[in-house]
Write a protein that holds these residues in place. Sequence first.
Motif, PDB file in Angstrom:
ATOM      1  N   GLU A 167       0.911  -1.193   0.028  1.00 13.13           N
ATOM      2  CA  GLU A 167      -0.095   0.031  -0.006  1.00 13.13           C
ATOM      3  C   GLU A 167       1.010   1.322   0.142  1.00 13.13           C
ATOM      4  N   THR A 168       0.758   2.006  -1.079  1.00 12.25           N
ATOM      5  CA  THR A 168       1.612   3.154  -1.093  1.00 12.25           C
ATOM      6  C   THR A 168       1.088   4.249  -1.805  1.00 12.25           C
ATOM      7  N   PRO A 169       0.940   5.565  -1.200  1.00  9.92           N
ATOM      8  CA  PRO A 169       1.161   5.794   0.153  1.00  9.92           C
ATOM      9  C   PRO A 169      -0.118   5.001   1.025  1.00  9.92           C
ATOM     10  N   THR A 170       0.802   4.787   2.268  1.00  6.85           N
ATOM     11  CA  THR A 170       0.065   4.002   3.255  1.00  6.85           C
ATOM     12  C   THR A 170      -0.969   4.905   3.984  1.00  6.85           C
ATOM     13  N   ASN A 171      -1.925   4.291   4.677  1.00  9.91           N
ATOM     14  CA  ASN A 171      -3.003   4.829   5.704  1.00  9.91           C
ATOM     15  C   ASN A 171      -2.717   4.391   6.982  1.00  9.91           C
ATOM     16  N   PRO A 172      -2.485   5.111   7.881  1.00 12.88           N
ATOM     17  CA  PRO A 172      -2.468   6.859   7.834  1.00 12.88           C
ATOM     18  C   PRO A 172      -1.195   7.514   7.768  1.00 12.88           C
ATOM     19  N   ILE A 193       4.919 -15.464  -7.000  1.00 18.78           N
ATOM     20  CA  ILE A 193       4.344 -14.521  -6.205  1.00 18.78           C
ATOM     21  C   ILE A 193       3.531 -13.494  -6.966  1.00 18.78           C
ATOM     22  N   MET A 194       2.514 -13.146  -6.240  1.00 15.24           N
ATOM     23  CA  MET A 194       1.786 -11.903  -6.934  1.00 15.24           C
ATOM     24  C   MET A 194       2.089 -10.931  -5.850  1.00 15.24           C
ATOM     25  N   VAL A 195       2.250  -9.828  -6.913  1.00 19.28           N
ATOM     26  CA  VAL A 195       2.389  -8.424  -6.078  1.00 19.28           C
ATOM     27  C   VAL A 195       1.233  -7.432  -6.156  1.00 19.28           C
ATOM     28  N   LEU A 196       0.557  -6.998  -5.530  1.00 27.90           N
ATOM     29  CA  LEU A 196      -0.648  -6.227  -5.496  1.00 27.90           C
ATOM     30  C   LEU A 196      -0.268  -4.917  -4.812  1.00 27.90           C
ATOM     31  N   VAL A 197      -0.656  -3.788  -5.515  1.00 31.64           N
ATOM     32  CA  VAL A 197      -0.523  -2.469  -4.772  1.00 31.64           C
ATOM     33  C   VAL A 197      -1.805  -1.728  -4.632  1.00 31.64           C
ATOM     34  N   ASP A 198      -2.321  -1.445  -3.294  1.00 27.86           N
ATOM     35  CA  ASP A 198      -3.460  -0.759  -3.247  1.00 27.86           C
ATOM     36  C   ASP A 198      -3.197   0.720  -3.283  1.00 27.86           C
ATOM     37  N   ASN A 199      -3.774   1.238  -4.505  1.00 27.42           N
ATOM     38  CA  ASN A 199      -3.486   2.303  -5.186  1.00 27.42           C
ATOM     39  C   ASN A 199      -4.626   3.591  -4.823  1.00 27.42           C
ATOM     40  N   THR A 200      -5.328   3.290  -3.725  1.00 25.57           N
ATOM     41  CA  THR A 200      -6.350   4.081  -3.339  1.00 25.57           C
ATOM     42  C   THR A 200      -5.896   5.552  -3.239  1.00 25.57           C
ATOM     43  N   PHE A 201      -4.872   5.758  -2.290  1.00 27.27           N
ATOM     44  CA  PHE A 201      -4.534   7.145  -1.940  1.00 27.27           C
ATOM     45  C   PHE A 201      -4.050   7.847  -3.144  1.00 27.27           C
ATOM     46  N   ALA A 202      -3.397   7.347  -3.910  1.00 30.78           N
ATOM     47  CA  ALA A 202      -2.499   7.960  -5.114  1.00 30.78           C
ATOM     48  C   ALA A 202      -3.669   8.289  -6.304  1.00 30.78           C
ATOM     49  N   THR A 203      -4.541   7.468  -6.785  1.00 31.58           N
ATOM     50  CA  THR A 203      -5.345   7.223  -7.687  1.00 31.58           C
ATOM     51  C   THR A 203      -4.359   6.787  -8.854  1.00 31.58           C
ATOM     52  N   SER A 204      -5.259   6.459 -10.098  1.00 29.72           N
ATOM     53  CA  SER A 204      -4.584   6.226 -11.410  1.00 29.72           C
ATOM     54  C   SER A 204      -4.139   7.596 -11.931  1.00 29.72           C
ATOM     55  N   PHE A 205      -4.554   8.714 -11.516  1.00 36.72           N
ATOM     56  CA  PHE A 205      -4.132   9.821 -12.207  1.00 36.72           C
ATOM     57  C   PHE A 205      -2.711  10.178 -11.649  1.00 36.72           C
TER      58      PHE A 205
END
Length: 416
Positions: A167-172, A193-205
Amino acid sequence: MEGELSAPLQKADKDEEYQRETPGTGIETDAIHVGQEPERWPGQAVVPPISMATTFKQLEPGKPVLYEYSRCGNPTRQCLEECLASLEKAKYALTFSSGLGATTTLMFMLKSGDHIVSIDDVYGGTGRLFRRCMAQMGVESSFVDMSTDPSSIVKHLKPTTRLVWIETPTNPLLKLADIKEITTLVHKYDPKIMVLVDNTFATSFYQRPLELGADFVLHSLTKYMNGHSDVVMGCIMMNNEEYYKQLSFLQYAIGAVPSPFDCYLVNRGLKTLAVRMRQHMSSALRIAKYLEKHKYIERVIYPGLESHPQYELYKKQMSGFSGMISLYLKGDEVEKSQRFLKHLKLFTTAESLGGYESLVELPAIMTHASVPEEHRRELGITDGLIRISVGLEDVRDLLNDIESALQYAFSDTKNN
C-alpha cells in the motif's frame, strides 16, 4: 480554409507543452470516452444508461447473446470496467461491491498454508481481514516495513509466500514503498508470487503501479476515484490474462459485485477525476506547508513536502498526490486532538476520505482501532495523530477553520 488549423491551434500543436511523451490518449480523455461509445447503446445515448435487468433473454437455451445474469455480467458494469482499465493502463478490470469485497475475492486465489507479506502500515480493514479472517483459513501473514529498506523484503519471503501486499502511500502514515524495486526483488525470488498495490490514496491519475511491475492494482472506488462519498465499491486491475480468468471466475462464483446504479455513479465520478485531483493536491500542499510552520504542530506528513523522508521516491514514482495529510499535534494528547476536531466547522469528523468534502479523523480510535495497540504504538499511530482529507472547498476557508480549531485546542479554556 477547411482542413487547416487556426493560428492558435497551430501554435499549440507546435508547442512542446502539448506534445505527449508517449503515444495514445491522456487519462483525462480516457476517463470521458473509453467504454462510453454511444454506438453500443440503443438510441446512441451519450451517457451510458443504467441497466437494472437481473437477467437477459437467450435466443436459445444455453446461448446468451452477451449477458445472461447480472452477477455474471452487466452492460453498465462492463462500460465502467473498461474505463477503469484504461486509466490504470491495464488490459483488464473487475469491480466489486467494496474495496474489502475485492480483497476478499482475491484471497480465494490463496489456499491454506500460503503466506502473505504485507506492508506494516496497511489500511485497518485489510489488516483485520489478514489477522482475524485469513488466519482462520490457515493463511499466514507477516507485516513488514517496506519503506525504510525495500531490499529487506527478501528476508521475509518464504517458499509458501504467495502474495506481497503493498500500500503506497500508506494509510494513515503516508509512507511510500518503492514499487519497482520491491516487485523486481519479489519476482526474482519467485516469479509466481503475486504483487498487489493498493493505489487508493494516489489514484490512477498520480500513480500507475502496473507500469512499475505490479501484478495487480486495487482501488477502493469509494474514495477518490468516485469522489462524491455516495458509493461503496472496489476494483482490481491487471494485465495477466490467467490472473484475469481466475479472478473473473471468483467474481462470478463469490458474487461480491456492485449494483448497476453504483457503477453508473462511479462512471460519472471518473469524468472529473483529473480536475478534482489537481485541486485536492493544490489545496493540500498549501495546507501542509502552512501547518509545517505552525507552533502547535509537532510534525506534518505529506509526500509532496521536501521534509517527507521519501520525497525523492515520491518524485520518482508519482506525478503528484491527493488531499491526504497526516499530522501530530504537540503534546500528543487525545484531549487536545478531540478538542481540535470538535471545534472544526468545515472539516467533518468522519471516517472515509477522498470526497469533495473535507473530512478529519483520529485513526487510533476510528479507522485503525482494530489494529492491535502494540502494533499501533510501533507504527506511530498515537492519540495525537490526526488524518485530514482535504476537500474542494475554498482553501482560504479551510485554513481559517484549522487555525481557529488549533487556537481552541491549545487554549486554557475548558468550555465547549
